[in-house]
Design an enzyme around this catalytic site. Structure first.
Site, PDB file in Angstrom:
ATOM      1  CB  VAL A 120      37.577  39.981  15.843  1.00  0.00           C
ATOM      2  CG1 VAL A 120      38.550  39.260  16.200  1.00  0.00           C
ATOM      3  CG2 VAL A 120      37.212  40.997  16.908  1.00  0.00           C
ATOM      4  CB  CYS A 121      40.286  39.209  10.846  1.00  0.00           C
ATOM      5  SG  CYS A 121      40.688  38.000   9.755  1.00  0.00           S
TER       6      CYS A 121
END
Lengths: 130, 136, 102
Positions: A77-78
């Protein structure tokens, strides 16, 4: 063949995450390798373990988590997109002085470099979004 | 890290501010610059609106990220392709867009244009030539 | 270099299909999925455009997305192949890259 998957939209709002899931599942079943699934933009919301869909609907978050469990998938997940949208793990909670976490343990928060690296290391980047 | 250099094409088709895609894709370009790949940016359709001059977001309470495009040259991102047909369709010319440059260290740091106006046909060839296309 | 293009928008809402077709090189493959599948059906305002494209590109449509939208395969324009997710994976692998027209 080695695939990298990018998911740009959140769960339920848009079909992108569903399409990405079925593509990833089909690729793995065919014996391909999935180097990484990278969640960007609202796609970071696919990692919230607090998601509670109605009983008769699919649980998108758990479905990704189960696929990851079965195939040892790396689901990233960024961090920048996650911070904006309140997707938090232990490290982010402490760093930013928050009072809770909400990320499912099968996902991990990391930088955008992970997307670029995935694109370099994989034979194909397949993007799902709006 | 892999030794191979890939041709990266960032495909920009969306206007800024109405959605976050333009800004968050620019963030990928900035981070990606550290990976020393062969990077090109393509602006087609509403993507050309990302580069218009005189953006002023004070009235909408959002960050004006358009100055960031001017920094791309410092990140060694110097191949920016704008599709002429997309500009024409929107009543724009290159004069409506920011003037983006990069400094050529092999030429006494001369400023060179980063933007290249291309036809749809040339844009098609650029897309064909890329190893990886990033879409947002 | 061969490319698999993906289009997930209805051609009646967004221009993605038209723009994709005008940028797809000869011999490219184009897969219609999600709301993009509406572009694959017969009798629509974009049918002529799509049929014309078949002269230079290969067109595919994702079966599960058709079915979900109540569209049977006999509604699909002749020359467009119906694939499932496994077929989508094959297309992605056979081509050199995937370009998504989001």
């Amino acid at each position: 063949m080695k695939f990298a998957i990018q998911v740009n939209e959140g769960p339920y709002q848009h079909q992108a995450s569903d399409s990405a899931y079925f593509f990833t599942k089909a690729a793995l079943e065919k014996g391909h390798e999935v180097f990484r699934v990278f969640f960007y933009h609202d796609g970071v919301n696919n990692s919230s373990r607090l998601t509670t869909p109605p009983q008769d609907d699919r649980n998108i978050v758990n479905r990704w988590a189960e696929l990851a469990e079965q195939h040892d998938l790396d689901m990233v997940v960024c961090v920048a997109a996650a911070q904006r949208r309140g997707v938090v793990d232990e490290g982010e909670m402490q760093r930013n002085g928050k009072d809770a976490t909400n990320i499912h343990p099968r996902f991990r928060i990391s930088g955008l470099g992970q997307l670029v690296e995935a694109a370099i290391q994989s034979d194909r980047l397949v993007v799902f979004g709006d | 890290m892999s030794e191979t250099i890939k041709k990266f094409l960032y495909l920009n088709r969306k206007a800024p501010y109405g959605t976050i895609y333009a800004w968050e894709s620019l963030e990928v370009v900035l981070i990606g610059a550290a990976f020393d790949q062969d990077v090109s940016l393509a602006f087609v359709e509403d993507g050309v609106y990302q580069l218009t001059k005189d953006q002023d977001t004070t009235g909408i309470g959002m960050k004006n990220f358009s100055p960031t495009y001017a920094a791309l040259g410092d990140y060694e991102v110097k191949k920016i392709f704008i599709e002429k047909e997309s500009l024409d369709e929107r009543g724009l010319t290159l004069d409506d867009l920011q003037h983006l440059v990069w400094e050529d260290e092999d030429d006494d740091w001369a400023e060179k244009d980063s933007i290249k106006l291309v036809s749809r046909e040339e844009m098609t060839a650029l897309m064909e030539d890329a190893d990886v296309v990033f879409s947002f | 270099m061969s490319t698999l293009h993906t289009v997930n928008k209805s051609p009646f809402e967004k221009t993605s299909l038209d723009v994709c077709l005008s940028h797809a090189g000869a011999g490219a493959s184009v897969l219609l999925l999600e709301d993009g599948v509406y572009g694959a059906t017969k009798g629509t305002a974009v049918e002529t455009r799509v049929k014309q494209a078949l002269d230079s590109v290969k067109l595919f449509v994702l079966g599960p997305d058709l079915k979900a939208r109540g569209l049977s395969e006999d509604r699909v324009i002749e020359g467009i192949s119906v694939v499932d997710y496994a077929g989508f994976v094959d297309l992605a692998a056979e081509n050199d890259k995937v370009q998504a027209w989001l």
